[in-house]
Design a protein around this motif. Structure first.
Motif, PDB file in Angstrom:
ATOM      1  N   GLY A 129       0.830  -1.205   0.053  1.00  0.00           N
ATOM      2  CA  GLY A 129       0.102   0.026   0.011  1.00  0.00           C
ATOM      3  C   GLY A 129       0.819   1.274  -0.018  1.00  0.00           C
ATOM      4  O   GLY A 129       0.449   2.278   0.115  1.00  0.00           O
ATOM      5  N   GLY A 130       2.124   1.215  -0.443  1.00  0.00           N
ATOM      6  CA  GLY A 130       2.897   2.492   0.002  1.00  0.00           C
ATOM      7  C   GLY A 130       3.823   2.572  -1.440  1.00  0.00           C
ATOM      8  O   GLY A 130       3.087   2.215  -2.387  1.00  0.00           O
ATOM      9  N   ASN A 131       4.887   3.116  -1.279  1.00  0.00           N
ATOM     10  CA  ASN A 131       5.812   3.599  -2.443  1.00  0.00           C
ATOM     11  C   ASN A 131       6.815   2.282  -2.752  1.00  0.00           C
ATOM     12  O   ASN A 131       7.836   2.447  -2.554  1.00  0.00           O
ATOM     13  CB  ASN A 131       6.428   4.942  -2.068  1.00  0.00           C
ATOM     14  N   SER A 132       6.302   1.513  -3.385  1.00  0.00           N
ATOM     15  CA  SER A 132       7.031   0.285  -3.687  1.00  0.00           C
ATOM     16  C   SER A 132       6.355  -0.612  -4.726  1.00  0.00           C
ATOM     17  O   SER A 132       5.510  -0.822  -4.729  1.00  0.00           O
ATOM     18  CB  SER A 132       7.510  -0.819  -2.254  1.00  0.00           C
ATOM     19  N   LYS A 133       7.238  -1.109  -5.623  1.00  0.00           N
ATOM     20  CA  LYS A 133       6.782  -2.198  -6.547  1.00  0.00           C
ATOM     21  C   LYS A 133       7.144  -3.653  -5.902  1.00  0.00           C
ATOM     22  O   LYS A 133       8.143  -3.945  -5.123  1.00  0.00           O
ATOM     23  CB  LYS A 133       7.861  -2.235  -7.680  1.00  0.00           C
ATOM     24  N   THR A 134       6.045  -4.219  -5.672  1.00  0.00           N
ATOM     25  CA  THR A 134       6.049  -5.418  -4.537  1.00  0.00           C
ATOM     26  C   THR A 134       5.666  -6.669  -5.600  1.00  0.00           C
ATOM     27  O   THR A 134       4.825  -6.761  -6.118  1.00  0.00           O
ATOM     28  CB  THR A 134       5.286  -5.300  -3.440  1.00  0.00           C
ATOM     29  N   LEU A 135       6.723  -7.824  -5.235  1.00  0.00           N
ATOM     30  CA  LEU A 135       6.334  -9.190  -5.731  1.00  0.00           C
ATOM     31  C   LEU A 135       6.133 -10.076  -4.575  1.00  0.00           C
ATOM     32  O   LEU A 135       7.125  -9.907  -3.827  1.00  0.00           O
ATOM     33  CB  LEU A 135       7.454  -9.501  -6.666  1.00  0.00           C
ATOM     34  N   VAL A 136       5.108 -10.726  -4.562  1.00  0.00           N
ATOM     35  CA  VAL A 136       4.875 -11.613  -3.137  1.00  0.00           C
ATOM     36  C   VAL A 136       4.695 -13.273  -3.802  1.00  0.00           C
ATOM     37  O   VAL A 136       3.904 -13.285  -4.639  1.00  0.00           O
ATOM     38  CB  VAL A 136       3.634 -11.302  -2.575  1.00  0.00           C
ATOM     39  N   PHE A 137       5.469 -14.096  -3.230  1.00  0.00           N
ATOM     40  CA  PHE A 137       5.318 -15.322  -3.740  1.00  0.00           C
ATOM     41  C   PHE A 137       4.615 -16.019  -2.493  1.00  0.00           C
ATOM     42  O   PHE A 137       4.801 -15.932  -1.208  1.00  0.00           O
ATOM     43  CB  PHE A 137       6.657 -15.965  -3.663  1.00  0.00           C
ATOM     44  N   VAL A 138       3.578 -16.558  -2.716  1.00  0.00           N
ATOM     45  CA  VAL A 138       2.765 -17.545  -1.791  1.00  0.00           C
ATOM     46  C   VAL A 138       2.878 -18.940  -1.885  1.00  0.00           C
ATOM     47  O   VAL A 138       2.706 -19.291  -2.907  1.00  0.00           O
ATOM     48  CB  VAL A 138       1.362 -16.974  -1.843  1.00  0.00           C
ATOM     49  N   ASN A 139       3.639 -19.473  -0.990  1.00  0.00           N
ATOM     50  CA  ASN A 139       4.023 -20.902  -1.105  1.00  0.00           C
ATOM     51  C   ASN A 139       2.935 -21.620  -0.359  1.00  0.00           C
ATOM     52  O   ASN A 139       2.613 -21.258   0.811  1.00  0.00           O
ATOM     53  CB  ASN A 139       5.648 -21.224  -0.364  1.00  0.00           C
ATOM     54  N   VAL A 140       2.453 -22.704  -1.279  1.00  0.00           N
ATOM     55  CA  VAL A 140       1.482 -23.598  -0.303  1.00  0.00           C
ATOM     56  C   VAL A 140       1.777 -25.063  -0.762  1.00  0.00           C
ATOM     57  O   VAL A 140       2.521 -25.473  -1.557  1.00  0.00           O
ATOM     58  CB  VAL A 140       0.206 -23.219  -1.067  1.00  0.00           C
ATOM     59  N   SER A 141       1.128 -25.669   0.282  1.00  0.00           N
ATOM     60  CA  SER A 141       1.435 -27.286   0.367  1.00  0.00           C
ATOM     61  C   SER A 141       0.254 -27.804  -0.499  1.00  0.00           C
ATOM     62  O   SER A 141      -0.602 -27.677  -0.322  1.00  0.00           O
ATOM     63  CB  SER A 141       1.483 -27.777   1.752  1.00  0.00           C
ATOM     64  N   PRO A 142       0.700 -28.779  -1.461  1.00  0.00           N
ATOM     65  CA  PRO A 142      -0.462 -29.544  -2.173  1.00  0.00           C
ATOM     66  C   PRO A 142      -1.084 -30.653  -1.509  1.00  0.00           C
ATOM     67  O   PRO A 142      -1.804 -31.277  -2.042  1.00  0.00           O
ATOM     68  CB  PRO A 142       0.451 -29.900  -3.452  1.00  0.00           C
ATOM     69  N   VAL A 143      -0.542 -30.904  -0.155  1.00  0.00           N
ATOM     70  CA  VAL A 143      -0.994 -32.348   0.138  1.00  0.00           C
ATOM     71  C   VAL A 143      -2.322 -32.041   0.981  1.00  0.00           C
ATOM     72  O   VAL A 143      -2.520 -30.948   1.726  1.00  0.00           O
ATOM     73  CB  VAL A 143       0.026 -32.986   1.203  1.00  0.00           C
ATOM     74  N   ALA A 144      -3.207 -33.028   0.840  1.00  0.00           N
ATOM     75  CA  ALA A 144      -4.448 -33.016   1.727  1.00  0.00           C
ATOM     76  C   ALA A 144      -4.453 -32.510   3.113  1.00  0.00           C
ATOM     77  O   ALA A 144      -5.299 -31.707   3.740  1.00  0.00           O
ATOM     78  CB  ALA A 144      -5.203 -34.382   1.398  1.00  0.00           C
ATOM     79  N   HIS A 145      -3.404 -33.182   3.680  1.00  0.00           N
ATOM     80  CA  HIS A 145      -3.373 -33.002   5.187  1.00  0.00           C
ATOM     81  C   HIS A 145      -3.390 -31.362   5.518  1.00  0.00           C
ATOM     82  O   HIS A 145      -3.701 -30.816   6.688  1.00  0.00           O
ATOM     83  CB  HIS A 145      -1.969 -33.729   5.737  1.00  0.00           C
ATOM     84  N   ASN A 146      -2.926 -30.607   4.593  1.00  0.00           N
ATOM     85  CA  ASN A 146      -2.826 -29.231   4.780  1.00  0.00           C
ATOM     86  C   ASN A 146      -3.468 -28.291   4.191  1.00  0.00           C
ATOM     87  O   ASN A 146      -3.348 -27.187   3.887  1.00  0.00           O
ATOM     88  CB  ASN A 146      -1.055 -28.731   4.374  1.00  0.00           C
TER      89      ASN A 146
END
Ligand SMILES: Nc1ncnc2c1ncn2[C@@H]1O[C@H](COP(=O)(O)OP(=O)(O)OP(=O)(O)O)[C@@H](O)[C@H]1O
Length: 363
Positions: free
Chosen positions: A295-312
């Motif tokens: 929300g500020g003065n920056s170009k931002t790249l976010v990696f959202v890492n997720v687990s593909p297993v059912a348990h998670n």
């Protein structure tokens, strides 16, 4: 746009403890730019840039941001690219680069580059070299190779925001670096000081949020105008359910602090994505540090890492919802530039504040 990118070029990756999955998936969310490579160029064009990884514990954030020797992550690649670009533009501008590195552990900011007597890099240097250390802009600055074990113990780390909305940490140990190798050495040294521990979810779980900041001052050879670029790399600690991670007493405290700060981050993301008039940045040090990135003065790249297993599946859903909310945030980005005269006047003011000699600036 939310791009789903398999981050698992790691066929055959074996789990080492508990519930670590056989693969991870990384969703990349970009605000204001196309990708990591373009963002590195933006830093040299005088913009603030943030690249960070978010996700459940054990989902591959550190692997994404730091990587391994054979498969370097975003940080080492970014350092290499940055100095390739600096070299390529050498005839057009001069660039001064410096870096600092912090972790936010149990809600306390810790300076990871603060010299200690055990620091290998501090041992081989002579006293005369140490005398070249300089103080700069309220922070402690030095050439990385000149770290002294006894000096530069700053009293307090303060999160500050300048008039253009750029965040910096006052009192941090700042290393001036002149090559990717030097920057990498500083980075690796800092990493050895970071808090990690084995949990059931990850054999080397980060117990803190890691923040690396590379600051650039780019001076045009032709016009003397000055651009200031800032690259912030963040490896967030992972959200964790203590019932799954099997946290010990100390780890329970760490997990509570991590979850609390991530919850404050979630509140900020919610407020920004719903265009709320009040954004609760001040609820946590983490959100104060990331104020210009979200929300500020920056170009931002976010990696959202997720687990593909059912348990998670529950955690994965929460992370994906987070990714879609973060994608709705609009940052307001502007270049950090000064013409030659303004740069000269700023330099005079800064020297006056420090009581330094003004001869060169006045002639
Ligand atoms: N793409 C990948 N290829 C090979 N190994 C991977 C990959 N992604 C993650 N790993 C391995 O999975 C384990 C967990 O990854 P990592 O430490 O990056 O997770 P994390 O999200 O940072 O966890 P935490 O929040 O607990 O610190 C590590 O042993 C890491 O080396």
């Amino acid at each position: 746009m939310v791009r789903g990118t398999p981050a698992n070029q790691h066929q055959g990756f074996e789990s080492q403890v508990g519930y670590v999955e056989a693969s991870t998936l990384c969703v990349q969310v970009t605000l204001s730019s196309r990708g990591a490579r373009a963002l590195i160029q933006s830093t040299l064009d005088g913009f603030n840039v943030t690249i960070m990884a978010y996700g459940q514990t054990g989902s591959g954030k550190t692997y994404t941001m730091i990587g391994s020797e054979n498969n370097p992550g975003i940080a080492p690649r970014a350092f290499k690219r940055l100095f390739q670009l600096i070299e390529a533009g050498h005839s057009r501008h001069t660039v001064q680069a410096s870096a600092y590195m912090m972790e936010l552990y149990n809600d306390k900011l810790i300076d990871l580059l603060r010299p200690t007597g055990n620091n290998e890099l501090t041992k081989s240097k002579s006293e005369s070299e140490y005398s070249k250390e300089i103080r700069k802009e309220g922070a402690y600055a030095m050439s990385f190779s000149l770290i002294h074990p006894l000096v530069f113990q700053s009293e307090k780390l303060d999160i500050k925001k300048d008039k253009k909305g750029s965040v910096h940490v006052q009192g941090a140990t700042v290393c001036s670096v002149s090559s990717a190798g030097e920057l990498m050495r500083a980075f690796q040294q800092g990493l050895t000081n970071r808090h990690t521990a084995a949990t059931k979810m990850n054999v080397e779980s980060s117990r803190s949020h890691l923040i690396i900041v590379v600051c650039l001052t780019i001076t045009s050879r032709q016009t003397g105008s000055v651009l200031k670029g800032k690259l912030t790399l963040v490896d967030l600690a992972g959200s964790e359910r203590v019932s799954k991670s099997g946290a010990s007493a100390d780890q329970l405290r760490e997990a509570n602090s991590i979850n609390k700060s991530l919850s404050a981050l979630g509140d900020v993301v919610s407020a920004l994505s719903s265009e709320s008039s009040f954004v609760p940045y001040r609820n946590s040090k983490l959100t104060m540090l990331l104020q210009d990135s979200l929300g500020g003065n920056s170009k931002t790249l976010v990696f959202v890492n997720v687990s593909p297993v059912a348990h998670n599946a529950d955690e994965t859903l929460v992370s994906l919802m987070y990714a879609s909310r973060i994608k709705q945030i609009t940052n307001s980005v502007s270049r950090n530039s000064d013409n030659k005269e303004i740069s000269r006047l700023k330099s005079i003011i800064s020297k006056l504040k420090k009581g330094e000699d003004l001869d060169e600036d006045i002639t």
